[in-house]
Design an enzyme around this catalytic site. Structure first.
Site, short mmCIF file in Angstrom:
data_model
loop_
_atom_site.label_atom_id
_atom_site.label_comp_id
_atom_site.label_asym_id
_atom_site.label_seq_id
_atom_site.Cartn_x
_atom_site.Cartn_y
_atom_site.Cartn_z
N ASN A 9 3.84 1.33 -4.05
CA ASN A 9 4.26 2.62 -4.60
C ASN A 9 5.68 2.42 -5.11
OD1 ASN A 9 5.02 5.24 -5.15
ND2 ASN A 9 5.16 5.88 -3.00
N LYS A 11 7.55 4.39 -6.77
CA LYS A 11 8.35 5.63 -6.85
C LYS A 11 9.06 5.67 -8.21
CE LYS A 11 8.83 5.30 -1.89
NZ LYS A 11 9.36 5.89 -0.69
N HIS A 95 1.72 12.40 -1.27
CA HIS A 95 2.80 11.59 -0.69
C HIS A 95 3.82 12.53 -0.04
CE1 HIS A 95 6.27 8.95 -0.29
NE2 HIS A 95 5.40 7.94 -0.33
N GLU A 97 6.90 12.62 -0.12
CA GLU A 97 7.99 13.06 -1.02
C GLU A 97 7.49 14.18 -1.94
OE1 GLU A 97 8.96 9.12 -2.39
OE2 GLU A 97 9.67 8.65 -0.37
N GLU A 167 1.10 7.78 6.74
CA GLU A 167 2.51 7.47 6.49
C GLU A 167 3.38 8.43 7.30
OE1 GLU A 167 3.12 5.17 2.62
OE2 GLU A 167 3.24 7.29 2.14
N GLY A 173 10.87 4.61 4.12
CA GLY A 173 12.18 4.30 3.54
C GLY A 173 13.32 4.29 4.54
N SER A 212 7.96 1.57 5.85
CA SER A 212 8.81 0.41 6.11
C SER A 212 8.03 -0.85 6.48
CB SER A 212 9.86 0.75 7.19
OG SER A 212 10.69 1.81 6.73
C1 PEP Z 1 6.03 4.91 0.60
O1 PEP Z 1 6.82 5.40 -0.19
O2 PEP Z 1 4.83 5.21 0.53
C2 PEP Z 1 6.53 3.99 1.61
C3 PEP Z 1 5.73 3.61 2.56
O3 PEP Z 1 7.85 3.57 1.47
P1 PEP Z 1 8.59 2.41 2.32
O4 PEP Z 1 7.63 1.24 2.39
O5 PEP Z 1 9.79 2.09 1.54
O6 PEP Z 1 8.87 2.96 3.66
#
Ligand code: PEP
Length: 252
Positions: A9, A11, A95, A97, A167, A173, A212
Site C-alpha cells: 500500500n 499511500k 483502510h 486512514e 490492521e 506506521g 509495521s
Molecule cells: C498500511 O498502511 O496498510 C500499513 C500496514 O502500513 P505500515 O506497514 O507502514 O504500518
C-alpha cells in the site's frame, strides 16, 4: 491450501522516476516467487504506469480506495469500473486512514466493497481496532462490527471473492507490530466470524496482517496458521525490503 498474498500500500507516495525503479525491481524479483502472490496498490495517477511496467508479469496491481457510486456527478471520486479499465485486480477498502481521516463509516465501506465486487475487483477489506479499543477489551466488538456491516449489506458469499486485512490501527506506521500471537488471535476471530455464516468461504478466505511488517518480523507472523500474508505500508516503498517480505510468504 489457502493462497498467500503480500500487497503493498503505497499511500500518497511515489513519483514517476522512483516508481519506475521500484516497479521494475518488483517485477523482476517476483518472477520466481513460489506459492505467494504479490501486488502493489498505487495512487490513482500511477495506475497507468503500474500497468505499463507490470503487464504480463506475476505482479498484480490495484487502487487504494474506490467510490461507492457509479459514474456521475461525484467530483473527485474514481469508480470501480475505471479501476477495472486499468486492469486492477485489487482495491483496498476501509483502510484505517480512510476511516479516521476521511470519516468513512462501516456502511460506506460496505458500499465500496459492493461496488468493487460488482465490477470484478477483489476488495481488500481492512478491519482493525484502535489502541484504546484494544486496551478496553473491545477488539472483537469493533472488528466484528466492521465485518458484520459488509456481511449485512452484501451477504457472506461476497467474502468468497475478497481478501480481509487485519490492521490494528496502533500498529500502522508506528513501528509497533502486533505479536504473532496477538495477530493470530484476531485472524482466528475473523475467520470464525465469517464461518458462522459460511464455513467453506471462511476456510478459504485469505486474511492478511498489516501493521509495521518488515523483513525482520514477516516470517514469524506468516508462520501463524491463520495469517496468509501481509498488507505492507512503509516497507513496500523499499524494493529489497518488500521483496524480502514477499519471500517470507513463500510456500515451497
Ligand atoms: C498500511 O498502511 O496498510 C500499513 C500496514 O502500513 P505500515 O506497514 O507502514 O504500518
Amino acid at each position: 491450501m489457502r493462497g498467500r498474498l503480500v500487497a503493498g500500500n503505497w499511500k500518497s507516495n511515489g513519483d514517476l522516476a522512483a516508481n519506475e525503479a521500484l516497479l521494475g525491481h518488483i517485477r523482476a524479483a517476483a518472477a520466481d516467487l513460489q506459492g505467494a502472490a504479490c501486488a502493489v496498490c498505487v495512487p490513482y495517477p500511477y495506475l497507468f504506469q503500474a500497468r505499463q511496467v507490470l503487464a504480463h508479469s506475476t505482479v498484480a496491481w490495484g487502487g487504494q480506495d474506490v467510490s461507492q457510486f457509479g459514474a456521475g456527478a461525484y467530483t473527485g471520486a474514481v469508480t470501480a469500473v475505471m479501476l477495472r479499465e486499468f486492469d486492477c485486480r485489487y482495491v483496498i477498502v476501509g483502510h484505517s486512514e480512510r476511516r479516521s481521516v476521511f470519516g468513512e463509516r462501516n456502511e460506506v465501506v460496505a458500499a465500496k466493497f459492493g461496488a468493487a465486487s460488482q465490477a470484478g475487483l477483489t476488495p481488500i477489506l481492512c478491519v482493525g481496532e484502535t489502541l484504546q479499543e484494544r486496551e478496553t477489551g473491545k477488539m472483537e466488538e469493533v472488528v466484528g462490527a466492521q465485518l458484520d456491516a459488509v456481511i449485512a449489506a452484501k451477504g457472506a458469499a461476497a467474502m468468497g471473492s475478497a481478501v480481509v486485512a487485519y490492521e490494528p490501527v496502533w500498529a500502522i506506521g508506528t513501528g509497533k507490530t502486533a505479536t504473532p500471537e496477538q495477530a493470530q488471535a484476531a485472524h482466528a476471530f475473523i475467520r470464525a466470524r465469517i464461518a458462522a455464516h459460511h464455513a467453506v468461504i471462511a476456510s478459504k478466505l485469505v486474511i492478511l496482517y498489516g501493521g509495521s511488517v518488515k523483513a525482520a518480523n514477516a516470517g514469524q507472523l506468516f508462520a501463524m496458521p491463520d495469517i496468509d500474508g501481509g498488507l505492507i505500508g512503509g516497507a513496500a516503498l523499499v524494493a529489497e525490503e518488500f521483496m524480502a517480505i514477499c519471500r517470507a510468504a513463500e510456500r515451497r
